[in-house]
Motif scaffolding. Structure first.
Motif, PDB file in Angstrom:
ATOM      1  N   THR A 254       0.534 -11.563   0.993  1.00 31.61           N
ATOM      2  CA  THR A 254       0.117 -13.347   0.155  1.00 31.61           C
ATOM      3  C   THR A 254      -0.821 -12.197  -0.369  1.00 31.61           C
ATOM      4  O   THR A 254      -0.813 -12.992  -2.478  1.00 31.61           O
ATOM      5  N   PHE A 255      -1.779 -11.340   0.112  1.00 22.63           N
ATOM      6  CA  PHE A 255      -2.222 -10.937  -1.060  1.00 22.63           C
ATOM      7  C   PHE A 255      -2.451  -9.111  -1.009  1.00 22.63           C
ATOM      8  O   PHE A 255      -3.709  -8.274  -1.222  1.00 22.63           O
ATOM      9  N   ALA A 256      -0.884  -9.192  -1.020  1.00 22.07           N
ATOM     10  CA  ALA A 256      -1.199  -7.745  -1.601  1.00 22.07           C
ATOM     11  C   ALA A 256      -0.481  -7.370  -2.921  1.00 22.07           C
ATOM     12  O   ALA A 256       0.192  -6.205  -2.806  1.00 22.07           O
ATOM     13  N   TYR A 257      -0.391  -7.836  -4.074  1.00 25.98           N
ATOM     14  CA  TYR A 257      -0.117  -7.510  -4.718  1.00 25.98           C
ATOM     15  C   TYR A 257      -0.307  -5.949  -5.645  1.00 25.98           C
ATOM     16  O   TYR A 257       0.592  -5.084  -6.346  1.00 25.98           O
ATOM     17  N   GLU A 258      -2.223  -5.616  -5.568  1.00 25.07           N
ATOM     18  CA  GLU A 258      -2.104  -4.328  -5.403  1.00 25.07           C
ATOM     19  C   GLU A 258      -1.626  -3.335  -5.222  1.00 25.07           C
ATOM     20  O   GLU A 258      -1.186  -1.948  -5.370  1.00 25.07           O
ATOM     21  N   PHE A 259      -1.654  -3.432  -3.187  1.00 25.05           N
ATOM     22  CA  PHE A 259      -0.870  -2.450  -2.615  1.00 25.05           C
ATOM     23  C   PHE A 259       0.530  -2.052  -2.738  1.00 25.05           C
ATOM     24  O   PHE A 259       0.639  -0.651  -2.718  1.00 25.05           O
ATOM     25  N   TRP A 260       1.395  -3.502  -2.902  1.00 28.49           N
ATOM     26  CA  TRP A 260       2.705  -2.565  -3.609  1.00 28.49           C
ATOM     27  C   TRP A 260       2.704  -2.750  -4.478  1.00 28.49           C
ATOM     28  O   TRP A 260       3.641  -1.260  -5.389  1.00 28.49           O
ATOM     29  N   ARG A 261       2.117  -2.392  -5.969  1.00 26.50           N
ATOM     30  CA  ARG A 261       2.019  -2.395  -7.145  1.00 26.50           C
ATOM     31  C   ARG A 261       1.713  -0.205  -7.004  1.00 26.50           C
ATOM     32  O   ARG A 261       2.618   0.440  -8.064  1.00 26.50           O
ATOM     33  N   LYS A 262       0.744   0.358  -6.459  1.00 30.66           N
ATOM     34  CA  LYS A 262       1.056   1.382  -6.743  1.00 30.66           C
ATOM     35  C   LYS A 262       1.666   2.161  -5.629  1.00 30.66           C
ATOM     36  O   LYS A 262       2.516   2.790  -5.618  1.00 30.66           O
ATOM     37  N   ARG A 263       2.591   1.940  -4.445  1.00 31.53           N
ATOM     38  CA  ARG A 263       3.578   2.904  -4.060  1.00 31.53           C
ATOM     39  C   ARG A 263       4.836   1.706  -4.917  1.00 31.53           C
ATOM     40  O   ARG A 263       5.689   3.005  -4.691  1.00 31.53           O
ATOM     41  N   LEU A 264       5.060   0.807  -5.333  1.00 28.70           N
ATOM     42  CA  LEU A 264       5.925   0.820  -6.469  1.00 28.70           C
ATOM     43  C   LEU A 264       6.015   1.070  -7.534  1.00 28.70           C
ATOM     44  O   LEU A 264       7.430   1.243  -8.881  1.00 28.70           O
ATOM     45  N   GLU A 265       5.316   1.351  -8.323  1.00 32.67           N
ATOM     46  CA  GLU A 265       4.900   1.299  -9.775  1.00 32.67           C
ATOM     47  C   GLU A 265       6.472   2.455 -10.663  1.00 32.67           C
ATOM     48  O   GLU A 265       6.203   1.843 -11.249  1.00 32.67           O
ATOM     49  N   PHE A 266       6.539   3.152  -9.872  1.00 31.05           N
ATOM     50  CA  PHE A 266       7.168   4.404 -10.553  1.00 31.05           C
ATOM     51  C   PHE A 266       8.813   4.856  -9.728  1.00 31.05           C
ATOM     52  O   PHE A 266       9.745   4.980 -10.307  1.00 31.05           O
ATOM     53  N   VAL A 267       8.848   3.400  -8.956  1.00 31.72           N
ATOM     54  CA  VAL A 267      10.331   3.313  -8.300  1.00 31.72           C
ATOM     55  C   VAL A 267      10.553   2.402  -8.845  1.00 31.72           C
ATOM     56  O   VAL A 267      10.464   1.519  -9.969  1.00 31.72           O
ATOM     57  N   ARG A 268      12.469   2.584  -9.718  1.00 34.57           N
ATOM     58  CA  ARG A 268      13.171   1.665 -10.923  1.00 34.57           C
ATOM     59  C   ARG A 268      13.641   0.184 -10.524  1.00 34.57           C
ATOM     60  O   ARG A 268      13.734  -0.288  -8.434  1.00 34.57           O
ATOM     61  N   PHE A 269      13.532  -0.302 -10.893  1.00 34.17           N
ATOM     62  CA  PHE A 269      13.562  -2.010 -10.550  1.00 34.17           C
ATOM     63  C   PHE A 269      14.785  -1.941  -9.430  1.00 34.17           C
ATOM     64  O   PHE A 269      14.532  -2.629  -8.319  1.00 34.17           O
ATOM     65  N   ASP A 270      16.043  -1.177 -10.010  1.00 34.63           N
ATOM     66  CA  ASP A 270      17.107  -1.613  -9.086  1.00 34.63           C
ATOM     67  C   ASP A 270      16.641  -1.210  -7.816  1.00 34.63           C
ATOM     68  O   ASP A 270      17.253  -2.111  -6.034  1.00 34.63           O
ATOM     69  N   HIS A 271      16.496  -0.065  -7.624  1.00 37.84           N
ATOM     70  CA  HIS A 271      16.632   0.270  -6.189  1.00 37.84           C
ATOM     71  C   HIS A 271      15.507  -0.446  -5.117  1.00 37.84           C
ATOM     72  O   HIS A 271      15.881  -0.691  -4.532  1.00 37.84           O
ATOM     73  N   ILE A 272      14.229  -0.705  -6.043  1.00 39.03           N
ATOM     74  CA  ILE A 272      13.244  -1.979  -5.273  1.00 39.03           C
ATOM     75  C   ILE A 272      13.586  -2.751  -4.713  1.00 39.03           C
ATOM     76  O   ILE A 272      13.844  -3.123  -3.597  1.00 39.03           O
ATOM     77  N   CYS A 273      14.996  -4.207  -5.475  1.00 36.07           N
ATOM     78  CA  CYS A 273      15.804  -5.006  -5.264  1.00 36.07           C
ATOM     79  C   CYS A 273      16.641  -4.463  -4.104  1.00 36.07           C
ATOM     80  O   CYS A 273      17.061  -5.519  -2.949  1.00 36.07           O
ATOM     81  N   ALA A 274      17.411  -3.894  -4.343  1.00 37.92           N
ATOM     82  CA  ALA A 274      17.992  -2.594  -2.831  1.00 37.92           C
ATOM     83  C   ALA A 274      17.260  -2.635  -1.946  1.00 37.92           C
ATOM     84  O   ALA A 274      17.810  -2.561  -1.076  1.00 37.92           O
ATOM     85  N   GLY A 275      16.398  -2.054  -1.883  1.00 31.39           N
ATOM     86  CA  GLY A 275      15.297  -1.667  -0.369  1.00 31.39           C
ATOM     87  C   GLY A 275      14.958  -2.819  -0.057  1.00 31.39           C
ATOM     88  O   GLY A 275      15.009  -2.864   1.371  1.00 31.39           O
ATOM     89  N   LEU A 276      14.700  -3.614  -0.781  1.00 22.85           N
ATOM     90  CA  LEU A 276      13.851  -4.710  -0.006  1.00 22.85           C
ATOM     91  C   LEU A 276      14.697  -5.848   0.710  1.00 22.85           C
ATOM     92  O   LEU A 276      15.132  -6.322   1.913  1.00 22.85           O
ATOM     93  N   GLN A 277      16.128  -5.991  -0.481  1.00 18.41           N
ATOM     94  CA  GLN A 277      17.278  -6.285   0.489  1.00 18.41           C
ATOM     95  C   GLN A 277      17.568  -5.890   2.385  1.00 18.41           C
ATOM     96  O   GLN A 277      17.985  -6.715   2.860  1.00 18.41           O
ATOM     97  N   SER A 278      18.330  -4.474   1.900  1.00 15.60           N
ATOM     98  CA  SER A 278      18.733  -4.394   2.306  1.00 15.60           C
ATOM     99  C   SER A 278      17.656  -4.371   3.843  1.00 15.60           C
ATOM    100  O   SER A 278      18.175  -3.982   5.611  1.00 15.60           O
ATOM    101  N   PHE A 279      16.822  -3.989   3.717  1.00 18.03           N
ATOM    102  CA  PHE A 279      16.275  -3.687   4.966  1.00 18.03           C
ATOM    103  C   PHE A 279      15.425  -4.969   5.687  1.00 18.03           C
ATOM    104  O   PHE A 279      15.549  -5.767   6.806  1.00 18.03           O
TER     105      PHE A 279
END
Length: 570
Positions: A254-279
């Motif tokens: 709930t409080f991890a917006y900045e945590f995930w922003r830093k780790r995903l900032e240069f990851v393409r949006f569709d790769h993020i979605c694919a990775g989250l769904q697969s996980f």
């Protein structure tokens, strides 16, 4: 006995049970026309009682689904935009203070203060406080999964959502007398559902509303980069002996917006979605599989907002340990109004009187004069209004000629899915129909797949369903057969299908449209999407239907007994 279930969190809703039978249910967003309206469902309650000719004082028990209550959405407020901002703000100093307060009695005091206001609203209608009760949040979810399909003492009941009354997941076993025994629970601080919410916000979409868009984007990406994104999410959680928790160093989602922003900032949006769904598919199915093996159960009953993810449900249904799968339809918090009423009956020793869910056509039905007034409004706008002798046949004729037709008929559907009574329909073989509906009518994102309504008599022609799972509510996904016949209603990347299997008994008039369409085309399926403009609630009244037609490129509307058409460009 008359029981009213109330969900006063987000997706506020109300439900009415008479002597164990569900007679009505409605979300507050429908009469208020505010998408996902939160707080006390006052207008929904009023409409339900009025439609049954009842007064507030005639209700024997008002039962809240969960101890947490939300403040009412103020009129005219764009809650969607404020939700995105709130997740970003939660990562700042204010969020840290809020996180600390959540571990003190202050959180409970805020919820009690909101609930007290809701009690005052009931008392203002003459309701005695002795007739007001509360059932814990995940008990309500579990109750929908347990009582909705009919009690089965051999089933395993599982709930997973973002959060509710401090939990994000539970595991329960049916016991004699219709009871449920909870055997495991997971704290909300480890919520996979809340991870989806914060990633949805990070993608610039609306948390607790647009998670399905991430699921829709997921099949568009694959390969090493999607796998790397999946591993990033997988490293954040650990499974252990039937439970899960965040890995060391991973903050509360709930409080991890900045945590995930830093780790995903240069990851393409569709790769993020694919990775989250697969996980999510791998993680939740592994956890559920463990409980199936531990308990020896082979029948699953699921509820909670995470199971709105139909691709996850597909993966669960394909587990070799699963012989039978039932996911409660529209299983977000809106259905806790139903679960609260059912759990209340069980607590009072009357679980044997609970009748299984028969239908989701639970909203009030427009009166004939409501249809006539809306038809008169259409005439004033210069549109053509007729009363065909066979309206279902006329709809099928238009569909077979390639036209798009909206339909408003009878009782409206409860929950997130349109099931033919508040739907936009089209021929699913037409590749251009997706663009037409998206651009001219729905005004929604191009990548989102549509779904089909399929005649039960020919479901095997379109669904690969070797376990014979029952699928009347668009809550399960399957691989498709004869894909060209339902091309516009399949996911364009992976060919999966999220069907509504329509029986004559459940919706005779809608089934008749499918029959007439099959007689003309040889195909027993139509494309079905909800009748609304994107970002707005599904239409409720005939006047709502005229309003959407006026503001969109929709050219044909079946409104009760009337067929309304307007010239292109109007």
């Amino acid at each position: 006995m008359l029981i009213c279930g109330i969900n006063s969190s987000h997706t506020a809703s109300a439900a009415l049970l008479r002597d164990g039978r569900l007679i009505g249910a409605l979300q507050e967003e429908r009469p208020t026309r505010q998408k996902n309206r939160r707080g006390f469902p006052g207008q929904a309650l009023s409409r339900l009682l009025e439609s049954e000719g009842l007064h507030w004082q005639e209700v024997d028990a008002f039962v809240f689904g969960g101890y947490g209550s939300y403040a009412d959405t103020p009129p005219g407020v764009n809650e969607s935009a404020s939700r995105i901002r709130s997740y970003k703000a939660a990562a700042g100093l204010g969020g840290k203070a809020r996180q600390l307060l959540q571990m003190t009695p202050a959180r409970g005091l805020v919820h009690r203060w909101r609930r007290e206001r809701h009690l005052q609203l009931l008392e203002a209608q003459g309701v005695d406080q002795k007739r007001i009760f509360t059932i814990e949040h995940h008990r309500c979810h579990a109750a929908t999964a347990h009582y909705g399909p009919g009690i089965d003492e051999e089933a395993l009941v599982i709930t997973v959502d973002g959060a509710g009354d401090g939990l994000c997941a539970t595991v329960s076993l049916p016991r004699p007398g219709g009871r449920l025994e909870r055997i495991a629970a997971i704290h909300e601080r480890h919520s996979v559902g809340n991870l989806w919410e914060v990633i949805t916000a990070l993608m610039g979409m609306v948390p607790m509303e647009h998670e399905y868009k991430l699921m829709g984007l997921a099949p568009y990406a694959s390969g090493d980069r999607a796998e790397k994104a999946k591993q990033l999410f997988s490293s954040a959680f650990e499974l252990s002996d039937g439970t899960w928790h965040r890995a060391p160093g991973i903050p509360n989602p709930t409080f991890a917006y900045e945590f995930w922003r830093k780790r995903l900032e240069f990851v393409r949006f569709d790769h993020i979605c694919a990775g989250l769904q697969s996980f999510t598919e791998e993680f939740i199915t592994t956890w559920i599989q463990g409980w199936l093996r531990k308990t020896g159960r082979r029948k699953l009953r699921l509820s909670g907002g995470v199971f709105m993810n139909v691709k996850l449900n597909k993966a669960i249904g394909e587990l070799p340990e699963v012989d039978d799968l039932y996911v409660f339809p529209s299983c977000g918090d809106e259905t806790n109004a139903l679960g609260a009423a059912w759990a209340f009956m069980a607590d009072h020793g009357t679980a044997d009187r609970i009748q299984p869910l028969e239908t989701l056509y639970l909203g009030p039905e427009p009166a004939p004069e409501d249809y006539r007034r809306a038809a008169d409004q259409a005439r004033e706008l210069g549109w053509t209004v007729t009363m065909p002798p066979d309206i279902e046949d006329e709809i099928a004729a238009l569909l077979s000629r390639g036209e798009v037709v909206a339909r408003t008929h009878g009782r409206e559907e409860f929950g997130a899915r349109a099931l033919g009574n508040r739907s936009i329909l089209a021929d699913p073989t037409r590749p251009d129909v997706v663009r037409i509906v998206n651009n001219a009518i729905k005004c929604r994102d191009f990548w989102m797949p549509f779904a089909p309504s399929v005649m039960s008599e020919c479901a095997d022609r379109y669904l690969q369903n070797p376990k014979g799972l029952v699928a009347p509510y668009m809550i399960l996904a399957f691989d498709s057969r004869n894909t060209p016949e339902v091309k516009a209603a399949c996911h364009p990347e992976d060919g999966t299908i999220r069907p509504q299997v329509v029986t004559k008994a459940q919706n005779p008039s809608y089934h008749r449209i499918l029959e007439r369409f099959q007689e003309r085309t040889g195909r027993g399926a139509v494309m079905n999407t909800s009748f609304n403009i994107h970002g707005e609630p599904i239409v409720s009244s005939p006047v709502d239907a005229i309003d959407v037609m006026r503001r969109s490129g929709l050219l044909h509307l079946a409104l009760g007994p009337f067929l309304i058409s307007k010239p292109a460009g109007h």
